[in-house]
Design a protein around this motif. Structure first.
Motif, mmCIF file in Angstrom:
data_model
loop_
_atom_site.group_PDB
_atom_site.id
_atom_site.type_symbol
_atom_site.label_atom_id
_atom_site.label_comp_id
_atom_site.label_asym_id
_atom_site.label_seq_id
_atom_site.Cartn_x
_atom_site.Cartn_y
_atom_site.Cartn_z
ATOM 1 N N UNK A 261 83.543 -39.631 4.383
ATOM 2 C CA UNK A 261 82.643 -38.748 5.127
ATOM 3 C C UNK A 261 81.220 -39.318 4.980
ATOM 4 N N UNK A 262 80.282 -38.830 5.779
ATOM 5 C CA UNK A 262 78.901 -39.320 5.657
ATOM 6 C C UNK A 262 78.091 -38.390 4.761
ATOM 7 N N UNK A 263 77.329 -39.012 3.874
ATOM 8 C CA UNK A 263 76.430 -38.259 3.001
ATOM 9 C C UNK A 263 74.999 -38.544 3.457
ATOM 10 N N UNK A 264 74.413 -37.670 4.287
ATOM 11 C CA UNK A 264 73.068 -37.956 4.781
ATOM 12 C C UNK A 264 72.026 -37.722 3.689
ATOM 13 N N UNK A 265 71.148 -38.702 3.498
ATOM 14 C CA UNK A 265 70.114 -38.567 2.479
ATOM 15 C C UNK A 265 68.896 -37.873 3.090
ATOM 16 N N UNK A 266 68.539 -36.732 2.509
ATOM 17 C CA UNK A 266 67.493 -35.899 3.101
ATOM 18 C C UNK A 266 66.102 -36.538 2.932
ATOM 19 N N UNK A 267 65.888 -37.205 1.817
ATOM 20 C CA UNK A 267 64.590 -37.857 1.601
ATOM 21 C C UNK A 267 64.334 -38.895 2.696
ATOM 22 N N UNK A 268 65.360 -39.719 2.948
ATOM 23 C CA UNK A 268 65.213 -40.736 4.006
ATOM 24 C C UNK A 268 65.199 -40.087 5.382
ATOM 25 N N UNK A 269 65.987 -39.020 5.547
ATOM 26 C CA UNK A 269 66.003 -38.295 6.823
ATOM 27 C C UNK A 269 64.630 -37.725 7.141
ATOM 28 N N UNK A 270 63.965 -37.176 6.123
ATOM 29 C CA UNK A 270 62.619 -36.615 6.335
ATOM 30 C C UNK A 270 61.629 -37.703 6.746
ATOM 31 N N UNK A 271 61.793 -38.885 6.147
ATOM 32 C CA UNK A 271 60.924 -40.007 6.512
ATOM 33 C C UNK A 271 61.137 -40.388 7.978
ATOM 34 N N UNK A 272 62.404 -40.447 8.397
ATOM 35 C CA UNK A 272 62.700 -40.800 9.796
ATOM 36 C C UNK A 272 62.178 -39.725 10.750
#
Ligand code: ZN
Length: 465
Positions: free
Chosen positions: A293-304
């Motif tokens: 499954x995919x584990x989305x990283x929120x720290x990197x997601x917030x940067x994007x």
């Protein structure tokens, strides 16, 4: 970084031509010879060091820079079978009957990720940015093979963070997870006999397939309700008057977590064994592939998210909106309405007279699961990973459709692609400049990731054929 912007701006034409070239030579999983070569040529000409991948000739890794951090940009370039489509028109018309087409927009995906890597390299050359930027040329995403076997080969072991994107119909961070999956084939072998004259001497492999499918259909009630079991019979014997001595069924097992997929697969294999016993035949199980499954990283997601908002969503021309509207008109109205409702929930709407979203959606969806699977999942359980989606197709057009092939080969796709490249490149530069952000992403990852055990650990290499 000004040099990132300048590079993407001055190389616009070259990048859209590259994407169109890959669109025009659609190649399915593990056969992406020309597509991967076109991307290799770009990266090599920009000074990247190229490394091949054992047993996957269309996979490669291209690196630029020195030392840490090591930021991975993941690219895909495989097409889908049966989606050959003429460009620029709003009707289904194959260029080659039965040929492949870019219905998932991976021509844009690979090009944007490579463009981002090259733009970052430019910033390293000109702006003194430190670190290593790597483009991962990942073949066969549609068959969930490329990244799974690249992960098994240890190619992500020294990566600090991974970023990627996917063509889509909205501009947003891809915060939802995807399903873990196993793909496995069960082959039964029995004894042929005249089906009328001496059936008592025959043992039907097809009986075993059918018994297995019955068992699997009963199993459905006793798995988590969000798990999925799909199958097709790939071999059902040759003729009704011959007891089939060979038969095969191909299964997909999907569930939100890898451990659930493993548990359901074990029970399914018990069902296969039971079916073989009932039919008096032997059986053999072949795992084709599997993924996390995919584990989305929120720290990197917030940067994007921040980068997407800072740069602002692309605006489309009148001609692009016209093509989008014509494509959208071929899709059932309720599919479009469903997507419009989703858009409204985020406080967004389509521009007047338009079918292409021109805004960035707020971040949402963490802790929810999409119904599909991607091999980005495996990378996300090895290193902190985040991805975005940008508008490369009209709202409401389905994935893997001829409409999406048209959009991915048009100026609509180009705009979403260049936007994705810009966001990924700027985010990579920010990570290189802010080691504290990488540490934060890693800390989040340490708390959330499960230990990675390769789903294909027992396979010698990727599936052939
Ligand atoms: Zn895709």
């Amino acid at each position: 970084m000004a040099s990132v912007e300048a590079y993407l701006e001055t190389h616009r034409r070259m990048l859209t031509d590259l994407s169109d070239r890959i669109w025009s030579t659609p190649e399915t999983g593990l056969l992406e010879k020309e597509s991967s070569q076109a991307l290799r040529d770009l990266l090599a000409s920009e000074g990247f060091a190229l490394q091949g991948v054992e047993s996957m000739p269309t996979a490669f890794v291209a690196s630029f820079g020195h030392g840490s951090p090591v930021i991975a940009l993941l690219g895909e370039y495989d097409a889908l079978p049966g989606l050959s489509q003429a460009p620029g028109i709003a009707e289904a018309r194959p260029l080659i009957e039965g040929g492949a087409g870019h219905g998932c927009g991976h021509n844009l995906l690979g090009t944007a990720a490579a463009a981002a890597a090259v733009a970052v390299a430019q910033a390293m050359r000109e702006g003194g940015l430190r670190g290593t930027v790597r483009f991962y040329g990942c073949p066969a995403e549609e068959t969930l093979v490329g990244k799974v076997f690249m992960a098994k080969a240890g190619l992500f072991d020294d990566v600090d963070c991974a970023l990627t994107w996917h063509p889509g119909t909205t501009n947003s961070v891809w915060a939802t997870s995807t399903q873990a999956m196993n793909s496995l084939r069960v082959r039964f072998r029995g004894t042929a006999a005249h089906a009328a004259a001496n059936p008592e001497d025959g043992r039907s492999a097809l009986d075993a397939v059918e018994l297995m499918d019955v068992g699997a259909n009963f199993l459905r009630e006793h798995v988590p309700s969000n798990a999925r079991i799909h199958y097709v019979i790939t071999d059902g014997g040759d003729a009704p008057n011959v007891v089939p001595a060979h038969a095969e069924v191909w299964y997909y097992v999907r569930a939100p977590r890898r451990v659930e997929v493993e548990a359901i697969s074990r029970r399914l294999l018990d069902v296969a064994q039971g079916a073989a016993l009932m039919a008096g035949v032997t059986h053999e199980v072949k795992l084709v592939t599997g993924c996390y499954d995919t584990l989305p990283n929120r720290t990197l997601g917030d940067l994007l998210q921040q980068q997407m908002e800072t740069l602002g969503a692309p605006k489309y021309s009148g001609a692009e909106h016209d093509l989008a509207r014509a494509l959208q008109a071929t899709v059932p109205a309720d599919a479009v309405e469903r997507e419009l409702r989703r858009l409204r929930r985020h406080g967004l709407s389509l521009p007047p007279e338009g079918s292409l979203v021109e805004a960035v959606a707020p971040s949402s969806g963490y802790g929810e699961w999409d119904s599909g699977s991607t091999d980005v999942g495996d990378v996300s359980h090895l290193v902190p990973t985040a991805q975005i989606t940008t508008v490369t197709a009209p709202l409401g057009t389905p994935g893997h459709s001829w409409q999406n092939v048209v959009a991915a080969g048009s100026a609509i796709g180009h705009r979403g692609m260049l936007y994705a490249a810009h966001v990924l490149a700027q985010a990579t530069c920010t990570l290189c400049e802010h080691p504290d952000l990488i540490e934060k992403a890693k800390e989040e990852f340490r708390q959330e990731a499960e230990p990675y055990i390769s789903p294909v650990r027992d396979l010698p290499g990727p599936p052939r054929g």
